[in-house]
Enzyme design. Structure first.
Site, mmCIF file in Angstrom:
data_model
loop_
_atom_site.group_PDB
_atom_site.id
_atom_site.type_symbol
_atom_site.label_atom_id
_atom_site.label_comp_id
_atom_site.label_asym_id
_atom_site.label_seq_id
_atom_site.Cartn_x
_atom_site.Cartn_y
_atom_site.Cartn_z
ATOM 1 N N ARG A 108 -33.875 -38.262 43.301
ATOM 2 C CA ARG A 108 -34.800 -37.254 43.814
ATOM 3 C C ARG A 108 -34.206 -36.629 45.069
ATOM 4 N NH1 ARG A 108 -36.721 -37.344 39.540
ATOM 5 N NH2 ARG A 108 -38.899 -37.678 38.896
ATOM 6 N N GLU B 7 -36.244 -27.903 46.099
ATOM 7 C CA GLU B 7 -35.789 -27.706 44.729
ATOM 8 C C GLU B 7 -36.694 -26.685 44.053
ATOM 9 O OE1 GLU B 7 -35.626 -30.454 40.804
ATOM 10 O OE2 GLU B 7 -34.510 -31.260 42.526
ATOM 11 N N ALA C 172 -29.763 -33.726 34.578
ATOM 12 C CA ALA C 172 -29.175 -35.008 34.199
ATOM 13 C C ALA C 172 -29.685 -35.514 32.854
ATOM 14 C CB ALA C 172 -29.429 -36.054 35.281
ATOM 15 N N HIS D 252 -30.769 -29.819 38.241
ATOM 16 C CA HIS D 252 -31.629 -30.902 37.746
ATOM 17 C C HIS D 252 -31.556 -31.009 36.217
ATOM 18 C CE1 HIS D 252 -35.396 -33.373 38.955
ATOM 19 N NE2 HIS D 252 -34.753 -33.952 37.946
ATOM 20 N N MET E 179 -30.816 -50.738 41.605
ATOM 21 C CA MET E 179 -30.232 -51.342 40.409
ATOM 22 C C MET E 179 -31.305 -51.515 39.324
ATOM 23 S SD MET E 179 -27.470 -52.289 38.938
ATOM 24 C CE MET E 179 -26.314 -52.084 40.309
ATOM 25 N N GLY E 180 -31.962 -50.379 38.994
ATOM 26 C CA GLY E 180 -32.885 -50.356 37.874
ATOM 27 C C GLY E 180 -32.144 -50.007 36.594
ATOM 28 N N THR F 127 -28.642 -38.311 41.555
ATOM 29 C CA THR F 127 -29.353 -37.876 40.359
ATOM 30 C C THR F 127 -30.777 -38.430 40.361
ATOM 31 O OG1 THR F 127 -28.434 -39.770 39.153
ATOM 32 C CG2 THR F 127 -27.286 -37.651 38.918
#
Length: 324
Positions: free
Chosen positions: A237, A266, A287, A285, A154-155, A235
Site C-alpha cells: 500500500r 494514488e 500487481a 497498481h 512474511m504473509g 507492492t
C-alpha cells in the site's frame, strides 16, 4: 424478487453474469471511482455493495443505506472500509484473499529485477535516440543473484516472494510482528529486527497491510539505515512509504532506486516530484493484473456478495466477529 445491488466498477463477464442472474445490478460504468456523494446516493436502496479499494466505505455511507446486508470488496486489503462500523451494524464485509498471491509476488520480483537492471531508464534511452554504441559503463545496474533480500511482512505474498528469491540464491531476511517458524523451516528465511533488515539488505520488499502502525513505516529514519546501493520495492500500500522522505532518499543517494506499484497519493499526479527522478519506477497498481487472478478475484467477491444476500456466512469474511 431480485436483490438490488450496486457495483462500483466494470467487472469481468463471468462475475457480472453470475450476479445478473439473481440480482438487479446497477453498475458505475466509468474507469474512475464514483464520487463519494453519488455512491452514498446510489446505495440508499441497495441490499448489496460490490466495491473496490478505491471506494470510501464509511459509517455515514452505511447509515444512509438501511437495507444494506453485505459489502463485498474485490481485493485482499480493505483499509478503505470502516470494518468496525460495519460489524456494529451487523454487516459482513467480504474480501478476496489467496487468489492474487502468485500474480503479486511475480510482479514484486519483476519490479525488483527491473530496478536492479535499470530497465525503465534503458527503454527511455533507446526510445529517445541516445543509443549510439556499446559501452562498458553504460547503464550499469546491481546484481540480484546472491544478494540479500529483506522482506517486511512474511504473509502469503511475502512467502511467495521468498520462494522466488531462492531461484536466485538470495539470502532472505524478514521482519514481521511475529515469527513465522513454518516459513523459516520451509524457505530458509531468517527472522531479524526491522533495523537489522534495513541495514543488511540489498533489496527491501514491502508486504504488510496498511494499519496505523505501518503507515509511514518507511520514513526518513528508515531510509537512513539502508545501504546507498539498496533498492526499495512496494507492492503493498502506498502510505506505508513516506513519499517526501522517499524523494529525499532517492535524490540525495541515501538509497539507489525504488520501484513502486502503489503510491501515496494514488494515482500519483503527473507533476509529482517523485516522477522527476530517474532512479524510480512507478506502475499504476497492476500487481494482480493477470486475467486468471482478476477473474478469480471478481468471482470470489461475487460469491461473498451472494452469500450475504442469502443470509449465509461469507466464504471469505474480513469481520467474522459479525456472526457472534
Amino acid at each position: 424478487m431480485k436483490h438490488a445491488i450496486y457495483v462500483t466498477r466494470h467487472l469481468p463477464e463471468t462475475a457480472l453474469y453470475k450476479l445478473q442472474t439473481v440480482c438487479d445490478v446497477e453498475i458505475w460504468d466509468r474507469d474512475i471511482p464514483p464520487p463519494y456523494d453519488l455512491l452514498v446516493e446510489k446505495v440508499r436502496d441497495k441490499q448489496g455493495l460490490f466495491c473496490l479499494l478505491t471506494d470510501r466505505i464509511d459509517a455515514a455511507l452505511m447509515d444512509a443505506a438501511p437495507r444494506l446486508k453485505v459489502i463485498s470488496q474485490c481485493a485482499v486489503g480493505y483499509d478503505n472500509i470502516a470494518v468496525t462500523a460495519a460489524t456494529e451494524r451487523g454487516i459482513p464485509v467480504g474480501n478476496t484473499p489467496g487468489v492474487l498471491t502468485d500474480a503479486t509476488a511475480d510482479f514484486a520480483f519483476t519490479l525488483l529485477m527491473s530496478a536492479a537492471r535499470r530497465i525503465g531508464e534503458a527503454i527511455d534511452y533507446v526510445r529517445q535516440g541516445n543509443w549510439t554504441t556499446w559501452g562498458l559503463t553504460l547503464l550499469l545496474g546491481q546484481s540480484v543473484y546472491g544478494a540479500t533480500l529483506g522482506i517486511i511482512g512474511m504473509g502469503r505474498i511475502g512467502q511467495a516472494v521468498a520462494q522466488r528469491a531462492s531461484g536466485f540464491n538470495m539470502k532472505v531476511l524478514y521482519y514481521d510482528t511475529s515469527r513465522q517458524h513454518e516459513a523459516e523451516a520451509r524457505l530458509g528465511v531468517e527472522f531479524c529486527s526491522l533495523e537489522e533488515l534495513l541495514q543488511a539488505s540489498d533489496y527491501v520488499s514491502l508486504h504488510v497491510n496498511l494499519t496505523e502502525e505501518t503507515r509511514g513505516l518507511m520514513d526518513a529514519q528508515a531510509f537512513a539505515l539502508m545501504k546507498p546501493t539498496a533498492i526499495l520495492i512496494n507492492t503493498a500500500r502506498g502510505p506505508i512509504v513516506d513519499a517526501d522522505a522517499l524523494h529525499v532518499a532517492l535524490k540525495e543517494g541515501q538509497i539507489a532506486y525504488a520501484a513502486l506499484d502503489v503510491t501515496d497519493p494514488e494515482p500519483l499526479p503527473a507533476d509529482h516530484n517523485l516522477l522527476e527522478l530517474p532512479n524510480l519506477i512507478v506502475a499504476p497498481h497492476i500487481a494482480s493484473a493477470t486475467v486468471p487472478s482478476r477473474n478469480l478475484m471478481s468471482m470470489r467477491a461475487a460469491e461473498n456478495l451472494l452469500a450475504g444476500l442469502r443470509g449465509e456466512r461469507l466464504p471469505y469474511c474480513a469481520n467474522p466477529e459479525v456472526y457472534g
